[in-house]
Each structure stands twice: as C-alpha cells, then as structure tokens.
Scaffold this motif. Structure first.
Motif, PDB file in Angstrom:
ATOM      1  N   ILE A  27       0.850  -1.188   0.000  1.00  0.00           N
ATOM      2  CA  ILE A  27       0.000   0.000   0.000  1.00  0.00           C
ATOM      3  C   ILE A  27       0.882   1.232   0.000  1.00  0.00           C
ATOM      4  O   ILE A  27       1.998   1.224   0.533  1.00  0.00           O
ATOM      5  CB  ILE A  27      -0.941  -0.020   1.227  1.00  0.00           C
ATOM      6  CG1 ILE A  27      -1.884  -1.227   1.142  1.00  0.00           C
ATOM      7  CG2 ILE A  27      -1.755   1.262   1.333  1.00  0.00           C
ATOM      8  CD1 ILE A  27      -2.760  -1.420   2.362  1.00  0.00           C
ATOM      9  N   ARG A  28       0.389   2.313  -0.588  1.00  0.00           N
ATOM     10  CA  ARG A  28       1.150   3.556  -0.665  1.00  0.00           C
ATOM     11  C   ARG A  28       0.903   4.422   0.571  1.00  0.00           C
ATOM     12  O   ARG A  28      -0.024   4.200   1.349  1.00  0.00           O
ATOM     13  CB  ARG A  28       0.787   4.308  -1.935  1.00  0.00           C
ATOM     14  CG  ARG A  28       1.015   3.496  -3.200  1.00  0.00           C
ATOM     15  CD  ARG A  28       0.599   4.265  -4.434  1.00  0.00           C
ATOM     16  NE  ARG A  28       1.619   5.216  -4.844  1.00  0.00           N
ATOM     17  CZ  ARG A  28       1.441   6.122  -5.803  1.00  0.00           C
ATOM     18  NH1 ARG A  28       0.256   6.219  -6.413  1.00  0.00           N
ATOM     19  NH2 ARG A  28       2.410   6.942  -6.151  1.00  0.00           N
ATOM     20  N   SER A  29       1.747   5.435   0.712  1.00  0.00           N
ATOM     21  CA  SER A  29       1.726   6.239   1.935  1.00  0.00           C
ATOM     22  C   SER A  29       0.466   7.088   2.085  1.00  0.00           C
ATOM     23  O   SER A  29       0.226   7.640   3.168  1.00  0.00           O
ATOM     24  CB  SER A  29       2.957   7.147   1.983  1.00  0.00           C
ATOM     25  OG  SER A  29       2.993   8.018   0.865  1.00  0.00           O
ATOM     26  N   ASN A  30      -0.360   7.206   1.042  1.00  0.00           N
ATOM     27  CA  ASN A  30      -1.620   7.929   1.197  1.00  0.00           C
ATOM     28  C   ASN A  30      -2.520   7.274   2.250  1.00  0.00           C
ATOM     29  O   ASN A  30      -3.413   7.912   2.805  1.00  0.00           O
ATOM     30  CB  ASN A  30      -2.374   8.012  -0.128  1.00  0.00           C
ATOM     31  CG  ASN A  30      -2.690   6.656  -0.730  1.00  0.00           C
ATOM     32  OD1 ASN A  30      -1.839   6.065  -1.392  1.00  0.00           O
ATOM     33  ND2 ASN A  30      -3.894   6.144  -0.493  1.00  0.00           N
ATOM     34  N   ALA A  31      -2.250   5.988   2.535  1.00  0.00           N
ATOM     35  CA  ALA A  31      -3.049   5.285   3.543  1.00  0.00           C
ATOM     36  C   ALA A  31      -2.864   5.882   4.932  1.00  0.00           C
ATOM     37  O   ALA A  31      -3.751   5.755   5.792  1.00  0.00           O
ATOM     38  CB  ALA A  31      -2.660   3.809   3.578  1.00  0.00           C
ATOM     39  N   VAL A  32      -1.744   6.560   5.162  1.00  0.00           N
ATOM     40  CA  VAL A  32      -1.500   7.178   6.468  1.00  0.00           C
ATOM     41  C   VAL A  32      -2.570   8.219   6.772  1.00  0.00           C
ATOM     42  O   VAL A  32      -3.007   8.374   7.922  1.00  0.00           O
ATOM     43  CB  VAL A  32      -0.086   7.811   6.500  1.00  0.00           C
ATOM     44  CG1 VAL A  32       0.141   8.560   7.806  1.00  0.00           C
ATOM     45  CG2 VAL A  32       0.992   6.746   6.298  1.00  0.00           C
ATOM     46  N   ASP A  33      -3.002   8.932   5.735  1.00  0.00           N
ATOM     47  CA  ASP A  33      -4.051   9.945   5.916  1.00  0.00           C
ATOM     48  C   ASP A  33      -5.451   9.380   5.655  1.00  0.00           C
ATOM     49  O   ASP A  33      -6.435   9.891   6.193  1.00  0.00           O
ATOM     50  CB  ASP A  33      -3.804  11.132   4.975  1.00  0.00           C
ATOM     51  CG  ASP A  33      -2.491  11.840   5.268  1.00  0.00           C
ATOM     52  OD1 ASP A  33      -2.157  11.975   6.459  1.00  0.00           O
ATOM     53  OD2 ASP A  33      -1.798  12.234   4.305  1.00  0.00           O
ATOM     54  N   GLU A  34      -5.521   8.337   4.837  1.00  0.00           N
ATOM     55  CA  GLU A  34      -6.819   7.793   4.455  1.00  0.00           C
ATOM     56  C   GLU A  34      -7.513   7.072   5.602  1.00  0.00           C
ATOM     57  O   GLU A  34      -8.745   7.152   5.748  1.00  0.00           O
ATOM     58  CB  GLU A  34      -6.641   6.827   3.280  1.00  0.00           C
ATOM     59  CG  GLU A  34      -7.924   6.191   2.787  1.00  0.00           C
ATOM     60  CD  GLU A  34      -7.688   5.228   1.630  1.00  0.00           C
ATOM     61  OE1 GLU A  34      -8.626   4.490   1.280  1.00  0.00           O
ATOM     62  OE2 GLU A  34      -6.563   5.206   1.087  1.00  0.00           O
ATOM     63  N   ILE A  45      14.275  12.136   7.328  1.00  0.00           N
ATOM     64  CA  ILE A  45      14.212  10.985   8.229  1.00  0.00           C
ATOM     65  C   ILE A  45      12.927  11.007   9.053  1.00  0.00           C
ATOM     66  O   ILE A  45      12.256   9.984   9.219  1.00  0.00           O
ATOM     67  CB  ILE A  45      15.458  10.944   9.128  1.00  0.00           C
ATOM     68  CG1 ILE A  45      16.700  10.627   8.277  1.00  0.00           C
ATOM     69  CG2 ILE A  45      15.291   9.918  10.250  1.00  0.00           C
ATOM     70  CD1 ILE A  45      18.006  10.626   9.047  1.00  0.00           C
ATOM     71  N   ALA A  46      12.552  12.186   9.542  1.00  0.00           N
ATOM     72  CA  ALA A  46      11.353  12.290  10.374  1.00  0.00           C
ATOM     73  C   ALA A  46      10.109  11.839   9.609  1.00  0.00           C
ATOM     74  O   ALA A  46       9.257  11.122  10.152  1.00  0.00           O
ATOM     75  CB  ALA A  46      11.188  13.731  10.868  1.00  0.00           C
ATOM     76  N   LYS A  47       9.996  12.244   8.343  1.00  0.00           N
ATOM     77  CA  LYS A  47       8.820  11.882   7.546  1.00  0.00           C
ATOM     78  C   LYS A  47       8.722  10.367   7.372  1.00  0.00           C
ATOM     79  O   LYS A  47       7.653   9.771   7.588  1.00  0.00           O
ATOM     80  CB  LYS A  47       8.894  12.553   6.176  1.00  0.00           C
ATOM     81  CG  LYS A  47       7.752  12.169   5.244  1.00  0.00           C
ATOM     82  CD  LYS A  47       7.861  12.855   3.885  1.00  0.00           C
ATOM     83  CE  LYS A  47       8.971  12.264   3.030  1.00  0.00           C
ATOM     84  NZ  LYS A  47       8.953  12.816   1.643  1.00  0.00           N
ATOM     85  N   HIS A  48       9.820   9.734   7.016  1.00  0.00           N
ATOM     86  CA  HIS A  48       9.765   8.305   6.722  1.00  0.00           C
ATOM     87  C   HIS A  48       9.718   7.455   7.994  1.00  0.00           C
ATOM     88  O   HIS A  48       9.135   6.362   7.974  1.00  0.00           O
ATOM     89  CB  HIS A  48      10.945   7.923   5.839  1.00  0.00           C
ATOM     90  CG  HIS A  48      10.882   8.534   4.471  1.00  0.00           C
ATOM     91  ND1 HIS A  48       9.956   8.143   3.531  1.00  0.00           N
ATOM     92  CD2 HIS A  48      11.602   9.541   3.912  1.00  0.00           C
ATOM     93  CE1 HIS A  48      10.123   8.873   2.429  1.00  0.00           C
ATOM     94  NE2 HIS A  48      11.109   9.728   2.639  1.00  0.00           N
ATOM     95  N   VAL A  49      10.289   7.950   9.079  1.00  0.00           N
ATOM     96  CA  VAL A  49      10.163   7.225  10.344  1.00  0.00           C
ATOM     97  C   VAL A  49       8.713   7.251  10.815  1.00  0.00           C
ATOM     98  O   VAL A  49       8.208   6.259  11.364  1.00  0.00           O
ATOM     99  CB  VAL A  49      11.107   7.811  11.411  1.00  0.00           C
ATOM    100  CG1 VAL A  49      10.764   7.276  12.806  1.00  0.00           C
ATOM    101  CG2 VAL A  49      12.557   7.480  11.080  1.00  0.00           C
ATOM    102  N   ALA A  50       8.016   8.362  10.575  1.00  0.00           N
ATOM    103  CA  ALA A  50       6.587   8.431  10.927  1.00  0.00           C
ATOM    104  C   ALA A  50       5.798   7.399  10.124  1.00  0.00           C
ATOM    105  O   ALA A  50       4.893   6.743  10.650  1.00  0.00           O
ATOM    106  CB  ALA A  50       6.059   9.840  10.674  1.00  0.00           C
ATOM    107  N   HIS A  51       6.155   7.240   8.848  1.00  0.00           N
ATOM    108  CA  HIS A  51       5.498   6.221   8.030  1.00  0.00           C
ATOM    109  C   HIS A  51       5.818   4.819   8.550  1.00  0.00           C
ATOM    110  O   HIS A  51       4.955   3.932   8.554  1.00  0.00           O
ATOM    111  CB  HIS A  51       5.949   6.349   6.573  1.00  0.00           C
ATOM    112  CG  HIS A  51       5.417   7.563   5.883  1.00  0.00           C
ATOM    113  ND1 HIS A  51       5.855   7.972   4.636  1.00  0.00           N
ATOM    114  CD2 HIS A  51       4.468   8.472   6.258  1.00  0.00           C
ATOM    115  CE1 HIS A  51       5.204   9.064   4.276  1.00  0.00           C
ATOM    116  NE2 HIS A  51       4.367   9.392   5.248  1.00  0.00           N
ATOM    117  N   ALA A  52       7.066   4.628   8.969  1.00  0.00           N
ATOM    118  CA  ALA A  52       7.461   3.318   9.505  1.00  0.00           C
ATOM    119  C   ALA A  52       6.699   3.000  10.783  1.00  0.00           C
ATOM    120  O   ALA A  52       6.332   1.840  11.029  1.00  0.00           O
ATOM    121  CB  ALA A  52       8.966   3.289   9.759  1.00  0.00           C
TER     122      ALA A  52
END
Length: 324
Positions: A91-98, A134-141
C-alpha cells in the motif's frame, strides 16, 4: 540375566565385525556372484545414487499485489486483491491519511486475510535537510509497524538542473543508512527501490548506492522492470544482490515507438522482461520472501485494475506453473 546375555551377544557381534574388516576383499563380497552362494558378510553396494547432485532446496516465495494500480482507492484494492487470492498487499503512503488509525487498516486487512507486506513511503531527497527526510519516513514506519506491516520502501528524487557526481551516491547511501537505523529500532527493515528517474536508475548507479549503504540497515527492493528499463539484466541482478534482497517488484515493461514515452509498464508476460529467467534465478539463490506483482497504471483503459491483476495471475499459473 536376559540383559547380560544380550550384552554378550552385542559384544560378540562387534568382535565379528572387527575381525571381518581385516578379511581379504574378495571374501567381503566384492567379487561377482550372489551374496548367498559366497556366504560373505556384505553384498556389493550400488553407489549410483551419488552420481547425481543433490537438488537445491526449493525457494519459498510469497506473492502479494501492489495497490498502486487503483490510484489511491485502497479499500477497493484490498477487496480486489483479496478476492483474487493474493495473500499479501503493498500500500502507498496515502493510507497514512486515508485511515483513521493504523489499527483500522490492520483490522480491514485481517478481515480480508491479507498480509501488509510493505508501505511505499515515497522518495528521499539528498538536497533537502536530512532531519526532515528521516522524520517523515520514520513516521510512516511507525504507522506501518502499528498496522502490522513488514517493510518500508523508499525511492529517491534525482537532483535536477545540475550534474550528478559520485558524491551524490555517497550522500544517498549515508541517508539510507541513517534512516534504516531508525526504522530498525521499530522492527521495520528498509528497502531501497531502484527506479527510473532516480539516482538508482542505471545498474551502475544501483551499484554505487548499495556500495555506499550499510547493508545492515538498508536492503534492496529490486524492481525487475525498472532495472530492465534502466539498462540492466534483472536475472544477473538477483544473483549479484542475492544477499541484499529484501523483497521484489515483479512487473513487465514493453518498448514504445513514441519519442515522448518510449516505454510502458504492462501485465506480466506482455513485455520484454525475462520472467522465467527471474524465477529461475530466485530459485537458484534460494530466495525465500515476498514478491509483489505490480503494475503502476492500467495500460489499456478498457480494463479495470482487477482485470489487469487477473492477467498477471493467469500468466504466473499457466506459463510458469506458479500458484499463488
């Protein structure tokens, strides 16, 4: 008393075998003729079994499908991928907001019996402040971890309007390593996705990036179609990077005559990628992990994303004998 006699019989047998070891070879059954008629201790042995090499243990590949083809409609993608029988999904990172929470996504995937294989986290940019990247991608992780996912995927943004230098590959390797250390703290391995239009477009560029990256903290998420379009041989890449493979994108690409767009990603079996060779190579290196079938966009607008996925699934089954 019975145990004493049994022990004596055992010791007597050992003595007889020891004595037989010193007998002439012809008395041990090495000559022609039947074992019974010569009254020897051992019959001749058939050693032809050892003439054939032991086959390698079969690799165990788990198949998923990427939601990118659905253009952000992840709920529909989850329904369709599950109904086709794929056990995993990317799944793509749009799922973080979806989704309202990671648990909401985890519950939906569980209802559809899907493993959350990977989250496409977007690109990193070596010309942007490292801490922000790093902060953006760690939040996704963190979202991925809390939703029960496995791997974080990143691409990179190729610098524009300037020449690329060897130092750029080193900077990207350093950034991937720094990011991978932090995702590892969450229990999430990081995979670098080679991609057209990125610093990791050509095979020699992928080489430089991986050479500059600590293999403990960043692996390779090999996209076989991007690698082919970038001028590489994905079969050779699998052998070359076998110890760095985290998971793969299985996709196909065809050449186009349009000068504005000279290639297009297509369903499996409809392009030029050596897919039989790819799976043979994965078997040879004993790859055991996830292979995500991916199609960036629907090439024929008369078809739906699900129909495209069905075409690829049919190719795997009918042409390669692979059951997902």
């Amino acid at each position: 008393m019975k145990s004493i006699w049994a022990r004596r019989e055992f010791l007597s047998g050992i003595a007889a075998l020891t004595a037989g070891a010193s007998l002439p070879v012809k008395l041990l059954g090495a000559t022609t003729g039947s074992f019974a008629s010569h009254n020897v201790l051992y019959p001749p042995m058939d050693l032809s079994y050892f003439d054939s090499p032991i086959p390698p243990a079969p690799s165990e590949i788990h198949f998923g499908y990427a939601a990118i083809t659905w253009g952000g409609n992840d709920r529909q993608a989850i329904d369709d991928v599950s109904s086709l029988g794929f056990p995993g999904i990317q799944i793509r990172s749009n799922a973080v907001d979806e989704f309202q929470s990671p648990q909401q996504l985890a519950d939906l995937l569980a209802q559809h019996k899907l493993t959350f294989v990977a989250l496409s986290s977007g690109g990193v940019n070596i010309d942007a402040p490292e801490a922000e990247q790093i902060a953006k991608h760690v939040a996704h992780a963190k979202f991925l971890h809390d939703a029960g996912g496995k791997y974080l995927q990143v691409t990179d943004d190729r610098p524009k309007n300037r020449a690329i230098t060897g130092e750029d590959y080193k900077r990207l390797g350093h950034l991937l390593t720094a990011l991978g250390k932090q995702t590892a703290d969450l229990g999430i391995p990081l995979g670098y996705h080679n991609h057209m239009g990125s610093l990791g477009q050509a095979p020699e560029e992928v080489d430089q990036i991986l050479a500059a990256t600590d293999p403990r903290y960043a692996k390779l998420e090999l996209d076989i179609a991007h690698y082919y379009q970038g001028g590489g041989d994905p079969v050779k890449a699998i052998h070359k990077y076998s110890d760095r493979l985290l998971f793969l994108h299985i996709k196909d690409v065809e050449k186009l005559s349009d000068p504005k767009k000279n290639y297009q990603f297509v369903e499996l079996g409809r392009g030029q990628v050596d897919l039989p060779g790819v799976f043979k190579a994965l078997h040879e290196v004993k790859f055991s992990g996830w292979a995500i079938v991916e199609l960036d966009d629907v090439p024929d607008k008369s078809r739906t994303p699900k129909e495209c996925a069905e075409i690829s699934k049919k190719y795997l089954h009918e042409k390669l004998g692979i059951t997902i």
